[in-house]
Design an enzyme around this catalytic site. Structure first.
Site, PDB file in Angstrom:
ATOM      1  N   ASP A  17       0.846  -1.198   0.000  1.00 50.85           N
ATOM      2  CA  ASP A  17       0.000   0.000   0.000  1.00 50.85           C
ATOM      3  C   ASP A  17       0.878   1.243   0.000  1.00 50.85           C
ATOM      4  OD1 ASP A  17      -2.122   1.704   0.170  1.00 50.85           O
ATOM      5  OD2 ASP A  17      -2.782   1.107   2.162  1.00 50.85           O
ATOM      6  N   ASP A 107      -3.387   2.379  -5.791  1.00 53.76           N
ATOM      7  CA  ASP A 107      -2.226   2.469  -4.905  1.00 53.76           C
ATOM      8  C   ASP A 107      -2.066   1.282  -3.960  1.00 53.76           C
ATOM      9  OD1 ASP A 107      -4.443   3.071  -3.390  1.00 53.76           O
ATOM     10  OD2 ASP A 107      -3.550   4.791  -2.367  1.00 53.76           O
ATOM     11  N   GLU A 108      -2.760   0.178  -4.211  1.00 52.86           N
ATOM     12  CA  GLU A 108      -2.588  -0.981  -3.333  1.00 52.86           C
ATOM     13  C   GLU A 108      -2.934  -2.273  -4.060  1.00 52.86           C
ATOM     14  OE1 GLU A 108      -5.389  -1.523  -0.055  1.00 52.86           O
ATOM     15  OE2 GLU A 108      -6.674   0.035  -0.917  1.00 52.86           O
TER      16      GLU A 108
END
Length: 403
Positions: A17, A107-108
């Protein structure tokens, strides 16, 4: 396609993350911002650096409230193209580490590294090298949680922030989870947290000791069963790859200033234009259009409509979206609008759907869509513009998370 995870007796699932993603990209690209409180977005803060979060800034938050908490913060406008490119660069590293990557958002992602022991070393050493590569090659901080399940790995990455690595060894999941506050569990929002607090339950361990039956009586059978399973670290889900998106969407923040109905409609038209092109480039069709609105008090509403036939036509999608907006306009006049978004859901592959035969021989809307797409691909997005958008400043869309 479902991919079986590696040895579940080993902590071999990673949750990676990126830390304060948008703000970190801004600090990476402008060295003067490093170490400074940074707010991304003016009217509404869509992201904040850890320096700003330390002063109490949260997202989303009205810009004036954020600046009152962090008067020395630097406010920057979002640059979504830069964030998209950074995301692609990071996911390239993920896929270089293992083919078993399940993206959750820009983003993860979850990564299964259980079968890489002889090639790449232990999951922890793989996670350590992954973090180093993201920092060295993309210039961004990333936190990684390592555990035997997706749920525990995600909780571990949250607990390891910022810029950390947290390994929950096999057999230690309960020991790790039970001291944590109940809000760390998926499905525990503000209302559920308050209801549990009123019942004297503040930690995951207290929730587990209550038992599934009593928890179900307090929260409802479905929620109680779900939360009890998580509290006992039960999460059999595998890391899945190759799964086609069930929806595509985009949204635009409008800020706190009052927008005219014409401005709001023009924003909707611009969103539909972009989504129609994305839909056709993916060779997909949509049958359900969902309008999402956020008001000045941060409350949200959705309106949706399902079509008789699936479509990839911009005009059909636009007409449906305008109808949904007209229905919601009384609420907008009363409460103001700070964000508008649209999702195209109920997607299907173009080749898998038998379309109705068009009886109107003069209907050339599909040909027009293809021609416009071709012109924009060759000469840029601004090559062809709808009349309602002429003279308006183009604002970038914020990608919506997949459903």
């Amino acid at each position: 396609m479902r991919i079986e995870a590696g040895n579940r007796q080993q902590a071999s699932i990673l949750h990676a993350d990126l830390d304060s993603f948008y703000a970190s990209v801004e600090q990476r690209d402008d060295p003067s911002l490093r170490g400074q409180p940074v707010l991304v977005g003016g009217g509404v803060v869509v992201a904040a650096s850890y320096e700003a979060k330390a002063l109490g800034v949260r997202c989303p938050m009205p810009g004036h409230e954020a600046r009152a908490l962090a008067p020395r913060a630097v406010t920057v406008s979002p640059r979504f193209e830069a964030y998209t490119q950074a995301s692609r660069d990071v996911f390239g590293i993920f896929h270089d580490v293992t083919p078993l990557v399940e993206g959750i958002s820009v983003d993860e992602a979850f990564l299964d590294v259980g079968g890489l022991g002889k090639i790449s070393g232990t999951p922890v050493s793989i996670a350590r090298r992954l973090r180093e590569r993201v920092r060295d090659e993309v210039g961004l901080p990333i936190t990684v949680g390592v555990a035997t399940s997706k749920f525990v790995a995600k909780v571990a990455s949250a607990a390891g922030k910022p810029d950390g690595l947290l390994h929950v060894t096999a057999g230690k999941e309960i020991e790790f989870l039970h001291p944590l506050p109940v809000r760390r569990l998926w499905g525990v929002g503000a209302k559920t947290e308050q209801r549990l607090h009123d019942a004297g339950i503040d930690t995951v361990g207290q929730m587990a000791s209550l038992g599934e039956e009593r928890l179900s009586a307090l929260l409802g059978r479905g929620t109680g069963r779900h939360l009890y399973s998580l509290a006992m670290a039960h999460d059999p889900r595998r890391v899945t790859t190759g799964k086609r998106r069930s929806s595509i969407g985009a949204q635009r923040a409008l800020g706190r200033r009052v927008k005219s109905e014409a401005d709001i409609e023009a924003t909707l038209v611009a969103i539909v234009d972009g989504l129609g092109r994305r839909l056709r480039s993916a060779d997909r069709l949509t049958r359900t259009i969902v309008l999402r609105l956020r008001f000045h008090d941060f409350e949200r509403v959705t309106r949706s409509r399902t079509l008789f036939e699936p479509t990839d036509g911009t005009e059909t999608i636009l007409a449906t979206a305008r109808g949904l907006l007209d229905e919601a306009m009384p609420l907008i006049r009363e409460r103001g609008c700070t964000l508008i978004g649209l999702s195209l859901t109920n997607l299907s592959d173009h080749s898998a759907v038998q379309l109705a035969i068009p009886f109107d021989g003069d209907d050339h809307a599909g040909e027009l869509d293809v021609a416009i797409d071709s012109l924009r691909t060759r000469f840029g997005k601004g090559a062809v513009t709808r009349g309602v958008l002429v003279g308006r400043r183009a604002m970038p869309d914020t990608p919506m998370l997949p459903d």
